[in-house]
Design a protein around this motif. Structure first.
Motif, PDB file in Angstrom:
ATOM      1  N   GLY A 190       0.889  -1.053  -0.013  1.00 53.94           N
ATOM      2  CA  GLY A 190       0.011   0.104   0.135  1.00 53.94           C
ATOM      3  C   GLY A 190       0.775   1.267  -0.099  1.00 53.94           C
ATOM      4  O   GLY A 190       1.986   1.243   0.695  1.00 53.94           O
ATOM      5  N   ILE A 191       0.457   2.232  -0.601  1.00 60.41           N
ATOM      6  CA  ILE A 191       1.327   3.682  -0.894  1.00 60.41           C
ATOM      7  C   ILE A 191       0.310   4.841  -0.469  1.00 60.41           C
ATOM      8  O   ILE A 191      -0.524   4.989  -0.949  1.00 60.41           O
ATOM      9  N   PHE A 192       1.007   5.213   0.741  1.00 60.04           N
ATOM     10  CA  PHE A 192       0.361   6.258   1.259  1.00 60.04           C
ATOM     11  C   PHE A 192       1.105   7.632   1.272  1.00 60.04           C
ATOM     12  O   PHE A 192       2.221   7.833   1.812  1.00 60.04           O
ATOM     13  N   ILE A 193       0.800   8.802   0.599  1.00 61.02           N
ATOM     14  CA  ILE A 193       1.371   9.954   0.109  1.00 61.02           C
ATOM     15  C   ILE A 193       1.216  10.925   1.307  1.00 61.02           C
ATOM     16  O   ILE A 193      -0.097  11.053   1.567  1.00 61.02           O
ATOM     17  N   ILE A 194       2.036  11.280   2.092  1.00 59.53           N
ATOM     18  CA  ILE A 194       1.998  12.361   3.288  1.00 59.53           C
ATOM     19  C   ILE A 194       2.514  13.592   2.936  1.00 59.53           C
ATOM     20  O   ILE A 194       3.331  13.711   2.114  1.00 59.53           O
ATOM     21  N   SER A 195       1.429  14.436   3.582  1.00 60.15           N
ATOM     22  CA  SER A 195       1.696  15.980   3.354  1.00 60.15           C
ATOM     23  C   SER A 195       1.883  16.605   1.886  1.00 60.15           C
ATOM     24  O   SER A 195       2.662  17.420   1.631  1.00 60.15           O
ATOM     25  N   PRO A 196       0.823  16.269   0.955  1.00 59.42           N
ATOM     26  CA  PRO A 196       0.880  16.718  -0.280  1.00 59.42           C
ATOM     27  C   PRO A 196       0.649  18.096  -0.296  1.00 59.42           C
ATOM     28  O   PRO A 196       1.167  18.777  -1.491  1.00 59.42           O
ATOM     29  N   ARG A 231      -2.643   5.451 -10.592  1.00 57.85           N
ATOM     30  CA  ARG A 231      -3.349   4.321  -9.841  1.00 57.85           C
ATOM     31  C   ARG A 231      -2.394   3.444  -8.894  1.00 57.85           C
ATOM     32  O   ARG A 231      -2.964   3.037  -8.031  1.00 57.85           O
ATOM     33  N   ARG A 232      -1.180   3.996  -8.887  1.00 58.30           N
ATOM     34  CA  ARG A 232      -0.285   3.213  -7.884  1.00 58.30           C
ATOM     35  C   ARG A 232      -0.452   3.809  -6.407  1.00 58.30           C
ATOM     36  O   ARG A 232      -0.018   3.182  -5.500  1.00 58.30           O
ATOM     37  N   MET A 233      -1.031   4.871  -6.639  1.00 66.03           N
ATOM     38  CA  MET A 233      -1.077   5.575  -5.034  1.00 66.03           C
ATOM     39  C   MET A 233      -2.401   5.047  -4.491  1.00 66.03           C
ATOM     40  O   MET A 233      -3.353   5.002  -5.406  1.00 66.03           O
ATOM     41  N   THR A 234      -2.302   4.737  -3.168  1.00 67.19           N
ATOM     42  CA  THR A 234      -3.593   4.343  -2.386  1.00 67.19           C
ATOM     43  C   THR A 234      -4.237   5.616  -2.082  1.00 67.19           C
ATOM     44  O   THR A 234      -5.462   5.684  -2.314  1.00 67.19           O
ATOM     45  N   THR A 235      -3.721   6.490  -1.081  1.00 65.83           N
ATOM     46  CA  THR A 235      -4.553   7.275  -0.531  1.00 65.83           C
ATOM     47  C   THR A 235      -3.521   8.775  -0.238  1.00 65.83           C
ATOM     48  O   THR A 235      -2.131   8.439   0.004  1.00 65.83           O
ATOM     49  N   LEU A 236      -4.080   9.652  -0.091  1.00 62.30           N
ATOM     50  CA  LEU A 236      -3.087  10.889   0.153  1.00 62.30           C
ATOM     51  C   LEU A 236      -3.540  11.556   1.455  1.00 62.30           C
ATOM     52  O   LEU A 236      -4.744  11.633   1.831  1.00 62.30           O
TER      53      LEU A 236
END
Length: 376
Positions: A190-196, A231-236
């Protein structure tokens, strides 16, 4: 709100997650923000052992009752790495107590930022042992990590195959970690992008130049769309201080399709403007100039210069530059005025940049008030 599979955890998370570091003014304010986020479709909450009273506030809110059932809500908390397995056990025990939960959906090791941290994780008596025990006991469901370290370190952590998800910095204005995104995807993490919004460029208060270049979109909207189109990102993560700050980000909550023609035009416009503004002074972020004998993070310093010169993102540059020498392993590197003009970096630069001159120029432009991490 759209939802995506969080890699091998098989959890289906909302494409926006509520980060709780900023909504700590009061428990009442925290609860209003939390309930508003849930009602708007957010089903993933992120807190941390070190986020002040965040875990306690969240636990109290859960105890009083939320707009959805506990089973429909996914909670991530984060604990710092430690060489002491017992310290990790105690930290997890405290988090469970503060959250008033029998189990936590996801626990991330918070800040594998150095090789030493990774060695602690991989040690037979290190902190990962405690998390694996807790997982077997049903106290936690999934284990991941966050990192503010180098790309090479992040790839090493991913390649341990110990983790099910990763929390990463990756944005339109910082794409250095794309190979980590690719590798994590190969590993079905799972890939969680933090602080965009914040680390992504302080895009909630953009300069007029950047506003003009991103028209008809806001810079914040464009950055969210850049990420969600992949689509590789799960959530921001979105980190509101109050319910009103959820409004702008969640305008993109159902827009996770590929970039449109207009959006691609903005992307091309930004790239063209960057090249034309910087001309032969543009740093391409190849990182071949490292290592620096004075431990200056040359590529990051010059990235901040790129953004300030091309897009007038000086406020963001000063915010980040002020963290050098002040945030330890969370933002490593010395300030650019430490350069001794030794010249070691010069033959390694494919653009043949006059790096010492550019470093001094950046320091003069961006050196302002020193800053620490918000939760410190």
């Amino acid at each position: 709100m759209r939802y995506r599979r969080f890699g091998k955890t098989n959890l289906w998370l909302s494409i926006f997650s509520l980060g709780t570091m900023r909504c700590l003014a009061s428990e009442s304010s925290f609860e209003k923000t939390l309930n508003s986020a849930i009602k708007k479709g957010i089903n993933h909450l992120e807190t941390a052992h070190n986020y002040g009273q965040s875990e306690q506030y969240l636990g109290n809110c859960i105890k009083r009752g939320l707009p959805i059932k506990r089973e429909q809500l996914y909670i991530t908390t984060k604990l710092p790495p430690t060489p002491d397995v017992e310290q990790m056990r105690q930290g997890l025990k405290q988090s469970l107590s503060r959250l008033q939960l029998d189990y936590i959906d996801c626990v991330a090791i918070h800040g594998i930022n150095t090789r030493e941290h990774l060695a602690w994780v991989e040690s037979k008596n290190g902190c990962f042992v405690a998390l694996e025990e807790a997982k077997q006991e049903g106290k936690i469901r999934h284990i991941g990590f966050s990192s503010h370290g180098s790309l090479e370190l992040i790839l090493s952590a991913i390649n341990t195959d110990l983790f099910e998800f990763v929390n990463l910095h990756y944005y339109y204005f910082f794409q250095r970690h794309e190979p980590a995104i690719a590798r994590a995807t190969q590993k079905d993490m799972g890939i969680f992008i933090i602080s965009p919004a914040d680390k992504g460029g302080r895009l909630y208060t953009p300069p007029q130049t950047l506003n003009n270049l991103c028209q008809p979109f806001s810079p914040l909207e464009f950055n969210y769309r850049f990420l969600l189109s992949d689509r590789r990102m799960t959530t921001l993560s979105v980190g509101p201080a109050n319910p009103e700050e959820l409004i702008e980000p969640l305008k993109c909550a159902d827009r996770d399709y590929p970039l449109t023609f207009e959006e691609n035009c903005v992307k091309e416009k930004l790239e063209t403007h960057l090249s034309q503004s910087l001309k032969t002074d543009r740093c391409s972020q190849c990182y071949q100039c490292l290592p620096c004998p004075e431990e200056i993070n040359i590529p990051e310093v010059l990235r901040l210069r790129n953004l300030a010169v091309a897009y007038d993102m000086t406020d963001f540059g000063q915010y980040r530059y002020g963290m050098f020498e002040n945030a330890g392993h969370w933002f490593p590197g010395n300030k650019a005025n430490r350069c001794t003009e030794c010249g070691e970096c010069l033959p390694r630069c494919p653009e043949q940049l006059k790096i010492p001159e550019l470093l001094l120029d950046t320091h003069e432009c961006l050196n302002g008030v020193s800053r620490r991490r918000l939760w410190q």
